[in-house]
Scaffold this active site. Structure first.
Site, PDB file in Angstrom:
ATOM      1  N   SER A 143       0.867  -1.181   0.000  1.00  0.00           N
ATOM      2  CA  SER A 143       0.000   0.000   0.000  1.00  0.00           C
ATOM      3  C   SER A 143       0.898   1.224   0.000  1.00  0.00           C
ATOM      4  O   SER A 143       2.056   1.153   0.430  1.00  0.00           O
ATOM      5  CB  SER A 143      -0.872   0.008   1.265  1.00  0.00           C
ATOM      6  N   TYR A 156      -2.366  -1.106  10.434  1.00  0.00           N
ATOM      7  CA  TYR A 156      -2.282  -1.294   8.978  1.00  0.00           C
ATOM      8  C   TYR A 156      -0.937  -0.767   8.464  1.00  0.00           C
ATOM      9  O   TYR A 156      -0.230  -1.443   7.700  1.00  0.00           O
ATOM     10  CB  TYR A 156      -3.451  -0.560   8.316  1.00  0.00           C
TER      11      TYR A 156
HETATM   12  P1  NAD Z   1     -11.129  -6.474  -0.083  1.00  0.00           P
HETATM   13  O1  NAD Z   1     -11.542  -6.337   1.333  1.00  0.00           O
HETATM   14  O2  NAD Z   1     -12.077  -6.079  -1.158  1.00  0.00           O
HETATM   15  O3  NAD Z   1     -10.632  -7.984  -0.372  1.00  0.00           O
HETATM   16  C1  NAD Z   1      -9.741  -8.626   0.486  1.00  0.00           C
HETATM   17  C2  NAD Z   1      -9.870 -10.117   0.300  1.00  0.00           C
HETATM   18  O4  NAD Z   1      -8.971 -10.747   1.255  1.00  0.00           O
HETATM   19  C3  NAD Z   1     -11.285 -10.633   0.625  1.00  0.00           C
HETATM   20  O5  NAD Z   1     -11.737 -11.526  -0.385  1.00  0.00           O
HETATM   21  C4  NAD Z   1     -11.106 -11.326   1.958  1.00  0.00           C
HETATM   22  O6  NAD Z   1     -11.993 -12.422   2.169  1.00  0.00           O
HETATM   23  C5  NAD Z   1      -9.655 -11.810   1.863  1.00  0.00           C
HETATM   24  N1  NAD Z   1      -9.125 -12.100   3.192  1.00  0.00           N
HETATM   25  C6  NAD Z   1      -9.272 -11.392   4.335  1.00  0.00           C
HETATM   26  N2  NAD Z   1      -8.719 -12.026   5.374  1.00  0.00           N
HETATM   27  C7  NAD Z   1      -8.208 -13.184   4.883  1.00  0.00           C
HETATM   28  C8  NAD Z   1      -7.526 -14.281   5.464  1.00  0.00           C
HETATM   29  N3  NAD Z   1      -7.260 -14.317   6.784  1.00  0.00           N
HETATM   30  N4  NAD Z   1      -7.142 -15.304   4.669  1.00  0.00           N
HETATM   31  C9  NAD Z   1      -7.423 -15.299   3.342  1.00  0.00           C
HETATM   32  N5  NAD Z   1      -8.070 -14.294   2.739  1.00  0.00           N
HETATM   33  C10 NAD Z   1      -8.458 -13.247   3.505  1.00  0.00           C
HETATM   34  O7  NAD Z   1      -9.764  -5.632  -0.171  1.00  0.00           O
HETATM   35  P2  NAD Z   1      -8.991  -5.037  -1.452  1.00  0.00           P
HETATM   36  O8  NAD Z   1      -9.289  -3.582  -1.514  1.00  0.00           O
HETATM   37  O9  NAD Z   1      -9.205  -5.872  -2.648  1.00  0.00           O
HETATM   38  O10 NAD Z   1      -7.494  -5.164  -0.921  1.00  0.00           O
HETATM   39  C11 NAD Z   1      -6.600  -6.166  -1.374  1.00  0.00           C
HETATM   40  C12 NAD Z   1      -5.189  -5.780  -0.947  1.00  0.00           C
HETATM   41  O11 NAD Z   1      -4.867  -4.493  -1.479  1.00  0.00           O
HETATM   42  C13 NAD Z   1      -5.008  -5.675   0.569  1.00  0.00           C
HETATM   43  O12 NAD Z   1      -3.749  -6.198   0.943  1.00  0.00           O
HETATM   44  C14 NAD Z   1      -5.058  -4.188   0.807  1.00  0.00           C
HETATM   45  O13 NAD Z   1      -4.350  -3.810   1.976  1.00  0.00           O
HETATM   46  C15 NAD Z   1      -4.398  -3.666  -0.439  1.00  0.00           C
HETATM   47  N6  NAD Z   1      -4.724  -2.273  -0.743  1.00  0.00           N
HETATM   48  C16 NAD Z   1      -6.002  -1.883  -1.050  1.00  0.00           C
HETATM   49  C17 NAD Z   1      -6.257  -0.555  -1.328  1.00  0.00           C
HETATM   50  C18 NAD Z   1      -7.625  -0.033  -1.676  1.00  0.00           C
HETATM   51  O14 NAD Z   1      -7.775   1.182  -1.812  1.00  0.00           O
HETATM   52  N7  NAD Z   1      -8.628  -0.880  -1.834  1.00  0.00           N
HETATM   53  C19 NAD Z   1      -5.203   0.383  -1.287  1.00  0.00           C
HETATM   54  C20 NAD Z   1      -3.923  -0.055  -0.970  1.00  0.00           C
HETATM   55  C21 NAD Z   1      -3.690  -1.374  -0.704  1.00  0.00           C
END
Ligand code: NAD
Length: 254
Positions: A143, A156
């Protein structure tokens, strides 16, 4: 299994950014292992979309914060597809809490999924790579908060900062096995993780004004960077972060 096909394991791939990565790698010709929590409500639909690409895909229910489960995950992936070539540590969670109020349970959850998960899954994957004679890619979805403070989200930030150093260390330590290790650092991406934000038009306007590109990112923007990081052309890139944020991180004006 035909010998030329390559296999990618993507955690948290039932929805959001992980799902976009899984679909993109499937279109790139990878067989895809979807690792996500058991009984995920989106798993069936995601698997249908993956199968529609013509790619071979498997949903292997896993809690990545549990070391025994990530070891089983790699073993099950190897049993199903013969090998795992690419690991994408994407699963991640966040919990909002002012630092003075933050709980041990939230800390354990966030660090468990976002840092302990990639640590031990990368270990299980690297052991497999060593056994099959070397060569592989690890991509961590980090991130902009591996660099940028995010008040109310100290756990986080600590997890993503830790992932940045894990990436640098493993790039050095796993290079002899022919494994590259990189982070992709998304900025503000439209996914369900940002549900609360999506419903708040005033905050959305403010956020957009802070992004030089003038828009939030899509999960596909992140998936494009992953596709590059695992492509043959990225073979000499390791230990670094590719930031996918429309310029958000370094935007400063006065
Ligand atoms: P999201 O919440 O839409 O999806 C996350 C997925 O991870 C879900 O399907 C969830 O079931 C799964 N998950 C959660 N805990 C788990 C576990 N213990 N074991 C296996 N799977 C698990 O989130 P996203 O926005 O798609 O984020 C994905 C990645 O991108 C994350 O690492 C997040 O930190 C990073 N990220 C997201 C953003 C954003 O703006 N959305 C920005 C920067 C970084």
């Amino acid at each position: 299994m035909s010998s030329h096909r390559t296999v990618a394991l993507v955690t948290g791939a039932a929805r959001g950014i992980g799902k976009a990565i899984a679909l993109r790698l499937a279109r790139d010709g990878f067989a895809v292992i979807v690792a996500d929590l058991p009984d995920h409500p989106d798993a069936v639909a995601t698997m249908e979309q993956l199968e529609a690409t013509g790619s071979d895909a498997a949903y292997l229910p896993t809690d990545v914060s549990r070391v025994d489960e990530v070891r089983r995950l790699v073993a099950a992936g190897v049993e199903r597809f013969g090998r795992v070539d690419v690991l994408v540590n994407n699963a991640g969670v966040q919990r909002r809490a002012g630092f003075l109020d933050a709980s041990e349970a939230d800390y354990d959850l966030v660090l468990g999924v976002n840092l302990k998960g990639p640590y031990f899954l990368s270990q299980a994957y690297a052991r497999h790579v060593e056994e099959r004679g070397g060569g592989g890619r690890i991509v961590n979805i980090s991130s902009v908060h591996e660099e940028l403070p995010f008040p109310q989200f100290a756990s986080y930030c600590a997890s993503k900062g830790g992932l940045q150093m894990l990436t640098r260390d493993l790039a050095v330590e796993l290079a002899p096995l022919g494994i590259t290790v990189n982070n992709i650092a998304p900025g503000a991406i439209r996914t369900e993780m940002n549900d609360a934000l999506m419903d708040d038009e005033a905050r959305l306007r403010e956020l957009r004004s802070e992004i030089p590109a003038g828009r939030m990112g899509s999960p596909e923007d992140v998936a494009d960077a992953v596709s590059y990081a695992v492509s043959p052309g990225a073979a000499y890139i390791t230990g670094t972060t590719i930031t996918v944020d429309g310029g958000l991180l370094w935007n400063y004006s006065e």
